[in-house]
Write a protein that holds these residues in place. Structure first.
Motif, PDB file in Angstrom:
ATOM      1  N   CYS A 170       0.840  -1.183   0.000  1.00  0.00           N
ATOM      2  CA  CYS A 170       0.000   0.000   0.000  1.00  0.00           C
ATOM      3  C   CYS A 170       0.878   1.237   0.000  1.00  0.00           C
ATOM      4  CB  CYS A 170      -0.887  -0.020   1.245  1.00  0.00           C
ATOM      5  SG  CYS A 170      -2.053   1.340   1.369  1.00  0.00           S
ATOM      6  N   GLU A 171       0.328   2.354  -0.466  1.00  0.00           N
ATOM      7  CA  GLU A 171       1.106   3.594  -0.497  1.00  0.00           C
ATOM      8  C   GLU A 171       1.277   4.207   0.882  1.00  0.00           C
ATOM      9  OE1 GLU A 171      -3.193   4.870  -1.164  1.00  0.00           O
ATOM     10  OE2 GLU A 171      -1.892   3.196  -1.716  1.00  0.00           O
ATOM     11  N   GLU A 172       0.528   3.723   1.882  1.00  0.00           N
ATOM     12  CA  GLU A 172       0.652   4.218   3.253  1.00  0.00           C
ATOM     13  C   GLU A 172       0.836   3.025   4.189  1.00  0.00           C
ATOM     14  OE1 GLU A 172       0.715   7.467   3.826  1.00  0.00           O
ATOM     15  OE2 GLU A 172       0.084   8.070   1.813  1.00  0.00           O
ATOM     16  N   LEU A 173       1.796   3.133   5.120  1.00  0.00           N
ATOM     17  CA  LEU A 173       1.985   2.111   6.141  1.00  0.00           C
ATOM     18  C   LEU A 173       2.140   2.789   7.498  1.00  0.00           C
ATOM     19  CD1 LEU A 173       4.306  -0.450   4.301  1.00  0.00           C
ATOM     20  CD2 LEU A 173       1.877  -0.707   4.842  1.00  0.00           C
ATOM     21  N   SER A 174       2.165   1.976   8.537  1.00  0.00           N
ATOM     22  CA  SER A 174       2.070   2.475   9.907  1.00  0.00           C
ATOM     23  C   SER A 174       3.414   2.476  10.611  1.00  0.00           C
ATOM     24  CB  SER A 174       1.089   1.580  10.685  1.00  0.00           C
ATOM     25  OG  SER A 174       1.007   1.966  12.032  1.00  0.00           O
ATOM     26  N   GLY A 175       3.494   3.214  11.708  1.00  0.00           N
ATOM     27  CA  GLY A 175       4.699   3.189  12.524  1.00  0.00           C
ATOM     28  C   GLY A 175       4.694   4.258  13.599  1.00  0.00           C
ATOM     29  N   PHE A 176       5.759   4.272  14.392  1.00  0.00           N
ATOM     30  CA  PHE A 176       6.012   5.290  15.402  1.00  0.00           C
ATOM     31  C   PHE A 176       7.459   5.742  15.251  1.00  0.00           C
ATOM     32  CE2 PHE A 176       2.401   3.135  17.170  1.00  0.00           C
ATOM     33  CZ  PHE A 176       1.728   4.089  17.921  1.00  0.00           C
ATOM     34  N   SER A 177       7.709   7.023  15.431  1.00  0.00           N
ATOM     35  CA  SER A 177       9.081   7.539  15.458  1.00  0.00           C
ATOM     36  C   SER A 177       9.237   8.439  16.676  1.00  0.00           C
ATOM     37  CB  SER A 177       9.414   8.311  14.180  1.00  0.00           C
ATOM     38  OG  SER A 177       9.543   7.427  13.073  1.00  0.00           O
ATOM     39  N   VAL A 178      10.437   8.400  17.269  1.00  0.00           N
ATOM     40  CA  VAL A 178      10.723   9.126  18.505  1.00  0.00           C
ATOM     41  C   VAL A 178      11.864  10.109  18.256  1.00  0.00           C
ATOM     42  CG1 VAL A 178      11.316   8.905  20.948  1.00  0.00           C
ATOM     43  CG2 VAL A 178      10.011   7.083  19.805  1.00  0.00           C
ATOM     44  N   PHE A 179      11.721  11.309  18.842  1.00  0.00           N
ATOM     45  CA  PHE A 179      12.700  12.372  18.644  1.00  0.00           C
ATOM     46  C   PHE A 179      13.067  13.005  19.993  1.00  0.00           C
ATOM     47  CE2 PHE A 179      10.067  11.893  14.935  1.00  0.00           C
ATOM     48  CZ  PHE A 179      10.971  11.920  13.872  1.00  0.00           C
ATOM     49  N   TYR A 180      14.284  13.546  20.045  1.00  0.00           N
ATOM     50  CA  TYR A 180      14.768  14.258  21.227  1.00  0.00           C
ATOM     51  C   TYR A 180      15.306  15.618  20.794  1.00  0.00           C
ATOM     52  CZ  TYR A 180      17.429  15.434  25.413  1.00  0.00           C
ATOM     53  OH  TYR A 180      17.918  16.070  26.525  1.00  0.00           O
ATOM     54  N   ARG A 181      14.973  16.654  21.569  1.00  0.00           N
ATOM     55  CA  ARG A 181      15.487  17.998  21.293  1.00  0.00           C
ATOM     56  C   ARG A 181      16.372  18.426  22.456  1.00  0.00           C
ATOM     57  NH1 ARG A 181      11.301  22.859  20.964  1.00  0.00           N
ATOM     58  NH2 ARG A 181      11.164  22.250  23.146  1.00  0.00           N
ATOM     59  N   ASP A 182      17.616  18.778  22.134  1.00  0.00           N
ATOM     60  CA  ASP A 182      18.531  19.160  23.204  1.00  0.00           C
ATOM     61  C   ASP A 182      18.370  20.638  23.566  1.00  0.00           C
ATOM     62  OD1 ASP A 182      19.990  20.717  21.374  1.00  0.00           O
ATOM     63  OD2 ASP A 182      21.577  19.219  21.116  1.00  0.00           O
ATOM     64  N   GLU A 183      19.138  21.103  24.535  1.00  0.00           N
ATOM     65  CA  GLU A 183      18.995  22.466  25.048  1.00  0.00           C
ATOM     66  C   GLU A 183      19.336  23.522  23.998  1.00  0.00           C
ATOM     67  OE1 GLU A 183      21.326  22.718  28.562  1.00  0.00           O
ATOM     68  OE2 GLU A 183      19.942  21.490  29.763  1.00  0.00           O
ATOM     69  N   ASP A 184      20.099  23.141  22.980  1.00  0.00           N
ATOM     70  CA  ASP A 184      20.466  24.074  21.918  1.00  0.00           C
ATOM     71  C   ASP A 184      19.487  24.028  20.740  1.00  0.00           C
ATOM     72  OD1 ASP A 184      22.778  25.037  23.240  1.00  0.00           O
ATOM     73  OD2 ASP A 184      23.855  23.221  22.636  1.00  0.00           O
ATOM     74  N   GLY A 185      18.416  23.216  20.874  1.00  0.00           N
ATOM     75  CA  GLY A 185      17.402  23.150  19.836  1.00  0.00           C
ATOM     76  C   GLY A 185      17.683  22.144  18.738  1.00  0.00           C
ATOM     77  N   ARG A 186      18.766  21.385  18.851  1.00  0.00           N
ATOM     78  CA  ARG A 186      19.027  20.339  17.855  1.00  0.00           C
ATOM     79  C   ARG A 186      18.062  19.179  18.079  1.00  0.00           C
ATOM     80  NH1 ARG A 186      24.547  22.045  18.993  1.00  0.00           N
ATOM     81  NH2 ARG A 186      24.445  20.668  20.812  1.00  0.00           N
TER      82      ARG A 186
END
Length: 267
Positions: A170-186
Motif C-alpha cells: 500500500c502507499e501508506e503504512l504504519s509506525g512510530f518515530s521518537v525524537f529528542y530535542r537538546d537544550e540548543d534546539g538540535r
C-alpha cells in the motif's frame, strides 16, 4: 474449552506459580531490551520539515510543544481517503488515554499523515480524539521515514519499510518515530518502530491475552482484521479486507490499506 484441565486449588496454585516464574523472566528480558533501545545511537535531523495544523504551518520543533521528547504516530491516511486505517485507529484509541500522563512527563505525542488537514480533523472529531494531528502533505517527511510511498519508491515490487525491503502492499503504512530535542534546539531521531514493534501499547491485547479465549483471532486472516472495527462501527455490517480496508456492505469506503497481513498477525 470444554476439555480444559480442571484441578484442585493446590494444583492450580502450583501451576500458576510455575507460570509466574516464566512471566518474570520475560519481564526482565523486556526491561533489558528497553534499556538497550535507549542506548541505541541517534541521528541528527537536518531537514527542515513543515506540517499543517489549525495554527497554520508549523515546524517539527513546534510539535515538541516545549518538551524535550516527541513521539510521532505515523497514521495511515492518504491524500484521497475519507477515514483512517482501522488498525491505526485501534492504536489511536489506546494512545488517547495516555496523552495527559505523557505530557506531564516531558513527552509530546502527535499524529502525522499525508492526508489533507480538513479530512484528518473531520475524522479526529468523529472519533472523539483530542490528540494533535498534523498533515505532512507537500513534505517529504513520510517518505523519509518510510511510511508513505510514491511510484519511484517501489523497486522490483518492494519498498523499504521496517528496516528492510518488503513487498509493496500500500502507499501508506504504519509506525512510530521518537525524537529528542537538546537544550540548543538540535533535534535527533532516536528510534522508530513499525509492524508489531509497538504492539505492547495495545492494552486491549494485554487484557485479551489474560482471558481463556485469548485474542480469538481464528480466521479468516488470524489478525485484528477478524474483529477490530472503528469504535463507532461495532454492531454494523462492516468488514475489514485483507489489506485492513474498512468495507461497508461489501464496498471499500476507507480508500486506504492498513497494516500488512504479517503486521496484523497475532502469531
Amino acid at each position: 474449552m470444554t476439555n480444559h484441565s480442571i484441578v484442585s486449588r493446590q494444583q492450580w496454585l502450583a501451576a500458576h506459580a510455575e507460570h509466574l516464574a516464566k512471566e518474570k523472566q520475560v519481564t526482565h528480558q523486556r526491561e533489558a531490551l528497553a534499556a538497550a533501545r535507549r542506548d541505541l545511537p541517534w541521528t541528527l535531523v537536518e531537514m527542515d520539515y513543515h506540517f499543517q495544523d489549525a495554527l497554520g504551518t508549523v515546524s517539527l520543533d513546534d510539535l515538541f510543544e516545549g518538551r524535550s521528547q516527541l513521539i510521532i504516530k505515523h497514521f495511515m491516511f492518504g491524500a484521497d481517503w475519507q477515514e483512517g486505517c482501522v488498525g491505526c485507529s485501534f492504536e489511536m484509541d489506546h494512545l488517547q488515554g495516555t496523552l495527559v500522563h505523557l505530557a506531564n512527563h516531558d513527552v509530546s505525542v502527535v499524529a502525522v499523515s499525508r492526508g489533507p488537514l480538513a479530512a484528518l480533523d473531520a475524522f479526529r472529531r468523529r472519533m472523539g480524539w483530542s490528540i494533535r494531528w498534523v498533515s505532512s502533505a507537500g513534505s517529504d517527511f513520510n517518505r523519509d521515514f518510510h511510511v508513505s510511498f510514491d511510484p519511484e519508491d517501489i523497486v522490483d515490487g518492494k519498498v523499504f519499510h521496517n528496516f528492510a525491503w518488503e513487498p509493496f502492499v500500500c502507499e501508506e503504512l504504519s509506525g512510530f518515530s521518537v525524537f529528542y530535542r537538546d537544550e540548543d534546539g538540535r533535534i535527533y531521531h532516536t528510534f522508530s518502530a513499525y509492524g508489531r514493534g509497538a504492539e505492547e501499547l495495545l492494552g486491549s491485547y494485554v487484557l485479551l491475552d489474560m482471558t481463556p479465549n485469548g485474542r480469538n483471532e481464528n480466521g479468516p486472516r488470524y489478525n485484528l482484521t477478524d474483529w477490530v472495527r472503528h469504535h463507532d462501527r461495532y454492531g454494523s455490517a462492516d468488514t475489514v479486507d485483507a489489506t485492513g480496508r474498512a468495507n461497508r456492505s461489501g464496498s471499500a469506503t476507507s480508500q486506504g490499506c492498513c497494516h500488512q497481513a504479517e503486521t496484523l498477525s497475532s502469531g
